[in-house]
Structure formats: structure tokens, C-alpha cells
Design an enzyme around this catalytic site. Structure first.
Site, PDB file in Angstrom:
ATOM      1  CB  SER A  69     -10.451  21.006   1.328  1.00  0.00           C
ATOM      2  OG  SER A  69      -9.812  19.756   1.299  1.00  0.00           O
ATOM      3  CE  LYS A 113      -0.344  -0.555  11.551  1.00  0.00           C
ATOM      4  NZ  LYS A 113      -1.809  -0.502  11.493  1.00  0.00           N
TER       5      LYS A 113
END
Length: 342
Positions: free
Chosen positions: A172, A224
Site C-alpha cells: 500500500s 462536509k
């Protein structure tokens, strides 16, 4: 009455001692808390000297006295020849190999030391020098490993040859760093790849409702906050969250493709990981070799230096560490006693 008098005197002494100790500890903690963050320290040590000493010691152990004398004589002769050659051609010299160790955690806080180490190398490296990063990381936060990869990119931008060696794992975010290198070297069973993105979080909304606990969250902006730990999530928020993950994955794939143009991304960017031998077939790495063998080979024609930046601990941090060790020791002793009661 005499007993009560002595007992009272003893109690007064004990209280005085405890108060004095508390005041002393409080003073030390107050002093430590006023200290500014301690500055780090840059260390540059010769790996070549350590390898040469190891070779010398091993030779002494296995060679007979006669063989050792012959070896010592040959080494001196070779050293004189090298010194003479160096004097005759002062403009030529051994290239340097700078070694940096990066053992990354989930939050990639080790990038703070890495940026100092890279900066130091860029200040002293010559065009013929190289850098070896011994990398070990299973990945972590995107912004942290993105910055770590950018630090390695600084070497490439300065035309300093970069090799990344993976003995255990570069997955990763770890592979995001590795793919920046000119050459990626891995051991046969090192874990490589995992070009994917993952995010997970618990949700306690049902538990809060069960106990009649209200949870309020106020935001400005439709997205948000897409998912929440305590509020009630909806399909719209989940969809937006998945889209954000996909966007990060696209950026990750584009970054890998930029540096490893020969990769078949459709095949390797599935989030899977592979072992070193498989990674070589998939062109995720360029060579199968341990960092130890790489250093032994490099020591034949290069001077090898380890570059390390360490953060000094202030008094408060040292006290915290000492207290932690003492507590751990006490718990260990208590546990042992519980296992073997007297």
C-alpha cells in the site's frame, strides 16, 4: 502516652517526607514542561568500516597463522597500491552509497526524520553517488505516505540514483514509496503490492438510540461529513464516501503508473499483495536480493554511509519512559507472583 507521642512523631516525619517528595517531583515536572521541544541529531556512520572489520575478524577466526600473515601482507600491499593510485589521480574517488532506513507506522510519523535525512544527503551528494532506502512498511494514511514518497522524489529530481530494498514488506503506502525508485530490490518472500485503498469505521447510532441518547452533528456543506460514528448514516453519504475512496485509488494508480510504466495496472492494482518471486514476474520489483547482499556487493567499489536523524527526548519524555518501564516491571513481578503464590 509515650506510644502515642512516638506514633505521632513518626507520622509527622512520614508526611513531611511525602510532601517533600511531591514538591520535588512537581518541580522536576514543571521544569520539564517548560523545556522546548528537543532538537534532533544527525548521525552519519560508516557501514564500509563495519563490513571491513567484520571481514577481518572472520578471517582471523578461520585462517591459520601462516594464512593470516599471507592475507595481512596481501591486504597491506593492496592498500598501498590503492593509496598510490589515489595520489596519482586525485580527481578520481570512490562513489558514496548513502543508506537510509525507513520503518513506517500507520500514521507515517517517521517522515519527519526522513525529510531531514534526505535534505542532509542532498547537501553533500555528488552526481555519481547513490542512495539506498531499506524500506519496511505495510502502509497507512494517504497524506503521510504521499509526503514520504515526495521526499524520495526529491532525490530523483536531483538526479541522484535511488534504490529501494524491501526485505519484509512494502505494501500500500509502502509500495507508493518504493515505486519512486530507479530500482526496487526485494527478498524472495517479501510482501509487495496492495495497490488499493481501505477505510472502515464503527457506528454506535443503534446503541445510542437503545439507551435514549441523542446525538447532534452540525455541518456547513452537503458533504462536509459523509459517514459518522455516532449519527445515523444514509445511502447518499455512503455513496459519496465510496466515490472518495475511488478517487484516492485513481490517484494512487496514476502515481504508480508514472513511475512504473511497464506495469499492467488492471492486473496489479486490485488491492492484492504478492511475494517477491511473484512480484518480479509482475514487474512490481526489478530484482530478487536481500539488502545484506546488496551492501556486500556495493562495498567492493563504493564507500557506504548510514544516514540517520534521531529526535532527542526532553526531560519530560525521559521521565515518562522511565515511569513506563518501572510500571511494566512492577506489573510483570506482580503477575509472576500471582502465577507462583507463596
Amino acid at each position: 502516652m509515650e506510644f502515642l507521642y512516638e506514633y505521632g512523631l513518626f507520622a509527622a516525619k512520614a508526611i513531611t517526607l511525602v510532601v517533600a517528595l511531591l514538591l520535588a517531583v512537581g518541580g522536576v515536572i514543571g521544569l520539564a514542561s517548560r523545556q522546548k521541544a528537543a532538537k534532533g541529531e544527525l548521525e552519519i556512520n560508516s557501514i564500509s568500516e563495519r563490513l571491513d572489520e567484520l571481514k577481518l575478524h572472520a578471517s582471523q577466526l578461520i585462517l591459520s597463522k601462516e594464512e593470516w600473515k599471507k592475507q595481512e601482507k596481501a591486504d597491506k600491499k593492496q592498500k598501498k597500491a590503492e593509496q598510490k593510485k589515489s595520489k596519482e589521480a586525485e580527481d578520481t574517488h570512490k562513489a558514496n552509497l548513502f543508506v537510509v532506513d525507513f520503518k513506517g507506522s500507520m500514521d507515517a510519523h517517521e517522515v519527519d526524520a526522513l525529510r531531514e535525512e534526505i535534505t542532509a544527503i542532498l547537501c553533500i551528494a555528488k552526481p555519481e553517488d547513490e542512495v539506498l532506502v531499506r524500506l519496511e512498511s505495510g502502509g497507512g494514511v494517504v497524506h503521510g505516505y504521499g509526503l514520504a514518497a515526495s521526499q524520495l522524489q526529491r532525490l530523483r529530481d536531483a538526479n541522484i540514483k535511488l534504490t529501494v530494498s524491501v526485505d519484509k514488506v512494502a505494501a500500500s503506502g509502502g509500495y507508493m514509496m518504493a515505486c519512486v525508485a530507479d530500482r526496487v530490490v526485494a527478498s524472495k518472500f517479501a510482501i509487495i503490492g496492495s495497490i488499493g485503498v481501505i477505510a472502515q469505521l464503527p457506528n454506535f447510532n443503534k446503541l445510542l438510540k437503545k439507551h435514549d441518547i441523542d446525538w447532534e452533528q452540525h455541518t456547513a456543506g452537503q458533504f462536509k461529513r459523509t459517514l459518522t460514528v455516532f449519527g445515523e448514516n444514509n445511502d447518499e453519504g455512503r455513496q459519496k464516501f465510496r466515490e472518495e475512496l475511488e478517487e484516492v485509488h485513481k490517484l494512487f494508480k496514476a502515481f504508480v503508473q508514472e513511475h512504473r510504466t511497464e506495469l499492467d495496472l488492471d492486473k496489479v492494482a486490485t488491492g492484492e499483495y504478492w511475494y517477491g518471486t511473484q512480484a518480479l514476474e509482475l514487474k512490481l520489483v526489478d530484482e530478487l536480493q536481500t539488502s545484506d547482499d546488496l551492501l556486500l556487493k556495493a562495498n567492493q567499489d563504493k564507500k557506504i554511509f548510514q544516514v540517520k536523524y534521531t529526535q532527542k527526548k526532553n526531560l519530560m519524555e525521559k521521565l515518562g519512559k522511565s515511569a513506563g518501564i518501572a510500571l511494566e516491571s512492577t506489573i510483570g513481578k506482580l503477575w509472576q507472583k500471582s502465577q507462583h503464590p507463596l
